[in-house]
Design an enzyme around this catalytic site. Sequence first.
Site, PDB file in Angstrom:
ATOM      1  CE  LYS A 152      -5.931   1.712  -0.680  1.00  0.00           C
ATOM      2  NZ  LYS A 152      -6.159   1.933   0.937  1.00  0.00           N
ATOM      3  CE  LYS A 165      -3.510   2.473   2.585  1.00  0.00           C
ATOM      4  NZ  LYS A 165      -4.397   2.558   3.736  1.00  0.00           N
TER       5      LYS A 165
HETATM    6  C1  PBG Z   1      -7.451   3.096   5.815  1.00  0.00           C
HETATM    7  C2  PBG Z   1      -7.792   3.058   4.162  1.00  0.00           C
HETATM    8  C3  PBG Z   1      -7.440   4.132   3.376  1.00  0.00           C
HETATM    9  C4  PBG Z   1      -8.007   3.439   2.058  1.00  0.00           C
HETATM   10  C5  PBG Z   1      -8.500   2.253   2.145  1.00  0.00           C
HETATM   11  N1  PBG Z   1      -8.155   2.136   3.645  1.00  0.00           N
HETATM   12  C6  PBG Z   1      -7.182   5.508   3.434  1.00  0.00           C
HETATM   13  C7  PBG Z   1      -5.703   5.828   3.782  1.00  0.00           C
HETATM   14  O1  PBG Z   1      -4.930   5.108   3.760  1.00  0.00           O
HETATM   15  O2  PBG Z   1      -5.501   7.026   3.723  1.00  0.00           O
HETATM   16  C8  PBG Z   1      -7.773   4.393   0.696  1.00  0.00           C
HETATM   17  C9  PBG Z   1      -9.218   3.851  -0.177  1.00  0.00           C
HETATM   18  C10 PBG Z   1      -9.670   4.942  -1.223  1.00  0.00           C
HETATM   19  O3  PBG Z   1      -8.750   5.935  -1.432  1.00  0.00           O
HETATM   20  O4  PBG Z   1     -10.536   4.448  -2.011  1.00  0.00           O
HETATM   21  N2  PBG Z   1      -6.307   3.325   6.238  1.00  0.00           N
END
Ligand code: PBG
Length: 320
Positions: free
Chosen positions: A243, A190
């Site tokens: 992601k 991520k």
């Molecule tokens: C929680 C999380 C996030 C997303 C998924 N889980 C936000 C972040 O990390 O700031 C982002 C999903 C999206 O942008 O659709 N940590």
Amino acid sequence: MLKRPRRNRISKQIRDLVHETSISKTDLIYPMFITEGETEEVPSMPGVFRYSVEDLPNALKEVTNAGITAVLYFGIPSHKDETGSCAYDDSGIVQRGIRLTKELYPELVVIADICLCEYTSHGHCGVVENGYVQNDKTLELLAKAAVSCARAGADIVAPSDMMDGRVRAIRNALDENAFDDVLIMSYSVKYSSSFYGPFRDAADSAPAFGDRKTYQMDYRNKKEAIIETELDIEEGADMIMVKPAMAYLDIVKAVSDKFNYPLAVYQVSGEYSMIKAASCNGWIDEKAIVMESLTAMKRAGAKMIITYYAVEAAKWLEEM
Ligand code: PBG
């Protein structure tokens, strides 16, 4: 003799015979926001709503009628505090949503996103001390959140916080509580990404200070994706994830080539909003662009696709 690759494109029927990559409804996972407040559309994501528990059944009817078989839940609590206590409260908003969903649709796969940022007053994904997110103190809370969601009926827990060692901490806690059949889909790769902007509006989870760069990955790096995935598999992940999606298909390909593991990719909020905005303006053909994008993700090696377009895409697939 002239080679003529065009012969394999001569008609739709021939093209359909030779095509290599396809999307099926069962590849798609629909992310949903469950709020303690009223149901409302997310301003920066037209067509995406935060649902109250009362309105969830109606929304789920549409989701399941479209043929979607898996949802990913995010909770938006009305109370936030330093340690995100509503994330591991058995009567918390996401737990209530999960319980209701499982009563109505026991076969729908419910994935619970496990993170603290929607629940903390400072908006960070963990416990903050001296201005720094504390890794090991956060692990205990994530494990509690995972067990609480499993107790509510989640089939899969999906840690998205990017703390080190969280998959092991969650696996151990699940097993100790007799949830050895609950899967872990790890957000293994991520990146710290500006494509999450609209999500933070939706979940009201923008960090109050600083950014997430000390835990989410640096987009200049690729080798790190292999290290992170290796660790998560070693720690007990059943499914892995990359992601965001579109700007990271080289990473999807690298992870898919290297690991024989069910791989998900997340087409995140900013990706959705960009396509939606351009199509609302009549600048692009929404359906064609979405199908092309989702197909690219599968061609790069993803098996599952998490997308805010899941329900619409399922309907389009039905028409095609
Ligand atoms: C929680 C999380 C996030 C997303 C998924 N889980 C936000 C972040 O990390 O700031 C982002 C999903 C999206 O942008 O659709 N940590």
